[in-house]
Design an enzyme around this catalytic site. Sequence first.
Site, PDB file in Angstrom:
ATOM      1  N   HIS A 110       0.875  -1.172   0.000  1.00 17.25           N
ATOM      2  CA  HIS A 110       0.000   0.000   0.000  1.00 17.25           C
ATOM      3  C   HIS A 110       0.913   1.223   0.000  1.00 17.25           C
ATOM      4  O   HIS A 110       2.004   1.178   0.579  1.00 17.25           O
ATOM      5  CB  HIS A 110      -0.831   0.114   1.282  1.00 17.25           C
ATOM      6  CG  HIS A 110      -1.776  -1.003   1.551  1.00 17.25           C
ATOM      7  ND1 HIS A 110      -1.406  -2.157   2.195  1.00 17.25           N
ATOM      8  CD2 HIS A 110      -3.100  -1.124   1.320  1.00 17.25           C
ATOM      9  CE1 HIS A 110      -2.457  -2.942   2.327  1.00 17.25           C
ATOM     10  NE2 HIS A 110      -3.501  -2.349   1.798  1.00 17.25           N
ATOM     11  N   ASP A 113       2.272   1.988   3.366  1.00 15.57           N
ATOM     12  CA  ASP A 113       3.232   1.035   3.952  1.00 15.57           C
ATOM     13  C   ASP A 113       4.653   1.505   3.672  1.00 15.57           C
ATOM     14  O   ASP A 113       5.534   1.370   4.519  1.00 15.57           O
ATOM     15  CB  ASP A 113       3.140  -0.362   3.310  1.00 15.57           C
ATOM     16  CG  ASP A 113       1.778  -0.991   3.417  1.00 15.57           C
ATOM     17  OD1 ASP A 113       1.050  -0.665   4.357  1.00 15.57           O
ATOM     18  OD2 ASP A 113       1.457  -1.820   2.535  1.00 15.57           O
TER      19      ASP A 113
END
Length: 456
Positions: A110, A113
């Site tokens: 993501h 992240d």
Amino acid sequence: MVKLAAREPTNTYFRDVMVKFDGHDSKDPFAYKWYQPNKKIQGKTMAEWLSMAVCYWHTFKGSGADPFGPIDVYNRPWGQGDDPMKVAENTMDAAFELFTKLGVDYWCFHDRDIAPEGDTVKQSKFNLQKMVDLADAYQRGTGKKNLWGTANLFSHPRYTHGAATNPDTAVIGYAACQVKAAIDATIQLGGRGYVFWGGREGYEALINTDMKKEREQLGAFLTMARDYGRSQGFKGKFYIEPKPREPSSHQYDYDAATCLAFLKEFGLEDDFELNLENNHATLAGHTFQHDVVTAANAGKLGSMDINRGDPTCGWDTDQFLTDPIEAALVLMPVMQQGGLSGGCNFDAKVRRGSTDLDDIFHAHIGSVDALAKGLLIADYLIREGTLSKPLVDRYASSQTGMGKKIAEGTTNFKDIEKWVMRRENGGKVLTLRSGRQELLENKLREAYDAVIRNAG
Ligand code: XLS
Ligand code: NI
Ligand code: NI
């Protein structure tokens, strides 16, 4: 844009080991017993069939937190420090070190992240770009590839009432900026796909929700994302990842069948496929096999989030898949359709109590081997016709006569009534035939045994 020089992986955080195939009888806990990346099965290598990915969020950003203990229990060495960009860089060092040591070809992320959110959209974009440049350099230095990227549209408080389906247009705006940047990131990293998992694209209660409007907003949002991606030259697939609930009490992307209907309703079926996750299917009251076969039947089985749930509890525990027969049952449709446009992403986390860095190795090694063994079993089942031959027999009556007419849509109820009466007059009785479920359950086990025996 100046490209960073290719980066070699470091040897900083994880044990000094390269996980490799060491024979079926190996006792080495840091070796594969079944995964042989270059072994050919039905024309493709194991590595190609599986296209396995390590997921960034659970493996490098997971803290072991749960609703009863929200405090980090892992305290990963790469996660320490006050400078969020420095932490992000250390985390990426750890990530490419592990990808290399595991010998797994792909990774998934993501946006949030890999890079911290900034105070403004501009700052967030800048942070992400910086980390994508680093990932790009690492990919060139390690040969690792991106399977798919996605945007985290569920953690920030602004997404409490949804992202694309939010009642407030200002929130949709933020979500659009994030997806635009995450698609750019995925393009730069050569991702095979781009995923939408709509954790908060649903509702808590219908009494305060205009469901019709929210679904239309989601359709419009995905259309804009598709158009943006294509305009920037993105050639990969877009995926919807179904899940029935959690964090929302109802999610619009409930299961495979619901998503397939949604894609048709909004004219997205040419660009979108499904990314299916075991534990999401089970939350919806299905088996993983059910959702995989549903998607495959529609030509939309694109990618899989490999994990498993806990059959005794009703939430998304995201455990590592370890059962080779379960793997075989979802890999069979994959082999029958010639592979996945995406791959197998380990969307799974070690348990809260598994606090050592070595536990991350054990978890991945077990699941990689389960998939490898599953692939061998699927290959065996297909070659032997273990399940397909009984099917031919079971549905034989639809191949000729009235059965064929019904299948082809060339008859009607009146003619069928005449046909049944004629059969009755001719003294033909309907005989109930066994479905032979228990026999086939035994055959699955025999296939497993045969694969182990033949591997010798
Ligand atoms: C959560 C989802 C998530 C997606 C990516 O339940 O599985 O991890 O795979 O957003
Ligand atoms: Ni997932
Ligand atoms: Ni999940």
